[in-house]
Motif scaffolding. Sequence first.
Motif, PDB file in Angstrom:
ATOM      1  N   ASP A 246       0.831  -1.208   0.000  1.00 25.36           N
ATOM      2  CA  ASP A 246       0.000   0.000   0.000  1.00 25.36           C
ATOM      3  C   ASP A 246       0.862   1.253   0.000  1.00 25.36           C
ATOM      4  N   PRO A 247       0.968   1.942  -1.130  1.00 20.75           N
ATOM      5  CA  PRO A 247       1.751   3.184  -1.173  1.00 20.75           C
ATOM      6  C   PRO A 247       0.981   4.316  -0.501  1.00 20.75           C
TER       7      PRO A 247
ATOM      8  N   GLY B 118       0.811   5.516  -7.372  1.00 20.71           N
ATOM      9  CA  GLY B 118       1.688   4.937  -6.365  1.00 20.71           C
ATOM     10  C   GLY B 118       2.955   4.343  -6.952  1.00 20.71           C
ATOM     11  N   GLN B 119       3.178   4.578  -8.241  1.00 20.30           N
ATOM     12  CA  GLN B 119       4.218   3.839  -8.961  1.00 20.30           C
ATOM     13  C   GLN B 119       5.626   3.994  -8.385  1.00 20.30           C
ATOM     14  N   LEU B 120       6.033   5.214  -8.066  1.00 22.13           N
ATOM     15  CA  LEU B 120       7.400   5.402  -7.582  1.00 22.13           C
ATOM     16  C   LEU B 120       7.641   4.583  -6.320  1.00 22.13           C
ATOM     17  N   TYR B 121       6.663   4.565  -5.450  1.00 30.69           N
ATOM     18  CA  TYR B 121       6.788   3.783  -4.214  1.00 30.69           C
ATOM     19  C   TYR B 121       6.736   2.279  -4.495  1.00 30.69           C
ATOM     20  N   MET B 122       5.970   1.906  -5.503  1.00 32.41           N
ATOM     21  CA  MET B 122       5.887   0.484  -5.850  1.00 32.41           C
ATOM     22  C   MET B 122       7.212  -0.015  -6.419  1.00 32.41           C
ATOM     23  N   GLU B 123       7.957   0.858  -7.091  1.00 27.45           N
ATOM     24  CA  GLU B 123       9.289   0.467  -7.556  1.00 27.45           C
ATOM     25  C   GLU B 123      10.193   0.142  -6.368  1.00 27.45           C
ATOM     26  N   ALA B 124      10.116   0.973  -5.326  1.00 26.58           N
ATOM     27  CA  ALA B 124      10.898   0.694  -4.123  1.00 26.58           C
ATOM     28  C   ALA B 124      10.473  -0.633  -3.506  1.00 26.58           C
TER      29      ALA B 124
ATOM     30  N   LEU C 100      10.608  -6.789  -2.512  1.00 24.74           N
ATOM     31  CA  LEU C 100       9.740  -7.963  -2.493  1.00 24.74           C
ATOM     32  C   LEU C 100       9.611  -8.671  -3.842  1.00 24.74           C
ATOM     33  N   GLY C 101      10.264  -8.151  -4.875  1.00 24.85           N
ATOM     34  CA  GLY C 101      10.294  -8.828  -6.172  1.00 24.85           C
ATOM     35  C   GLY C 101       9.152  -8.454  -7.087  1.00 24.85           C
ATOM     36  N   LYS C 102       7.960  -8.992  -6.808  1.00 27.22           N
ATOM     37  CA  LYS C 102       6.765  -8.677  -7.598  1.00 27.22           C
ATOM     38  C   LYS C 102       5.696  -8.173  -6.635  1.00 27.22           C
ATOM     39  N   VAL C 103       5.205  -6.967  -6.887  1.00 28.80           N
ATOM     40  CA  VAL C 103       4.250  -6.346  -5.972  1.00 28.80           C
ATOM     41  C   VAL C 103       3.100  -5.738  -6.770  1.00 28.80           C
ATOM     42  N   PHE C 104       1.996  -5.464  -6.064  1.00 24.70           N
ATOM     43  CA  PHE C 104       0.911  -4.710  -6.693  1.00 24.70           C
ATOM     44  C   PHE C 104       0.214  -3.888  -5.628  1.00 24.70           C
TER      45      PHE C 104
END
Length: 430
Positions: A153-154, A184-190, A195-199
């Motif tokens: 959750d970003p 939320g993309q920039l945070y999802m990259e982090a 964690l490898g694969k996230v959503f």
Amino acid sequence: MKITIQEAPKHVNEEVTIGGWLANKRSSGKIAFLQLRDGTGFMQGVVVKSDVSEEVFSDAKNLTQETSLYVTGKIVEDTRSDFGYEMQVSHLEVIHEATDYPITPKNHGTEFLMDHRHLWLRSKKQHAVMKIRNEIIRATYEFFNTNGFVKVDPPILTGSSAEGTTELFHTKYFDEEAYLSQSGQLYMEAAAMALGKVFSFGPTFRAEKSKTRRHLIEFWMIEPEMAFMDHEDSLQVQENYVSFIVQSVLANCNLELKILERDTSKLEKITAPFPRISYDDAVEFLKEKGFDDIEWGEDFGAPHETAIAESYDKPVFITNYPKDIKAFYMKPDPERSDVVLCADLIAPEGYGEIIGGSQRIDDLELMERRYEEHGLTGPAYAWYLELRKYGSVPHSGFGLGLERTVAWLSGVEHVRETIPFPRLLNRLYP
């Protein structure tokens, strides 16, 4: 026994009680037909004068729209209805009598219905759209959980923008400047680096002064991000994901699609792989179709996307857009520095872009140059740059707009019907 309408098929020839509301009714001298709803579905209750007491029949004939009640009777099969079952009513108990309900069975204007959105949600078609929305969400979690993704959750309040500040809602965060998140993309990259694969799945906000049928001010996005995956890997995830949610809606929302009179034959064709067309070829195609206004280097509008989509019976990827019209973080094509490794997924039937995705820049020096070109300075962006400094890897991701996807699958005209309480340019109520 107290049950829901959804559970009625399991209780044929049994006497049960259902708590619900009266959606509509019609009656003759000897029979009253009650259209009942309880949140799980809609069902007809039949009250026959000769089978019930005078009091019950009188109550049934005098019921008003949206009165809440308990209805008791026997569940029987009814092949004439889409639901397939009805209740032979033996008793009813009024909980609360509704008077002067504003949304009657006659036609109402859109603005009136939007002013009464809190009540319009009760209608049969709006109920069906919300059930399809729920199925897409359920299938989304199933797809990503099954395929090894972790939900992250970003933040909604951020100190930076993902793609530029012109469409952001600005606010104060104590003594600092802050924005409502547009992605939320920039945070999802982090998160992907951890964690490898996230959503993620959450609300996003765009201060875009648009009134089109495809735009909302507040909408929900599903944003996967994947480490060690290039652009081609990401495209395959996208088409498999979209195919999965379409097939899930077909399998689990048959009644809702019937209520909405959706042509399901078009949805049945939606299986991976999806066709692709490059931005270069798309420009040439549009010129051939008479769009003389489009030039290489310009973004596509709704008419352009619709014209391209009409040539396919599946969603189509438009790939490799010019670098100058896309976000700073997109990786240039190794063979062409003027375009980036990205794609927009355009839905059929005029519903427009439902996914935007790309491979992200993973090279520190190139990202530093991008920062200089876009004037990205200060601590709000420093942490994002560090993702390329400490163990950078190839990675890709995308975002799917939930409301446009719901509109496409349910066949409704405007995205304002695909979210419970839409926020539009001139609407913050109810």
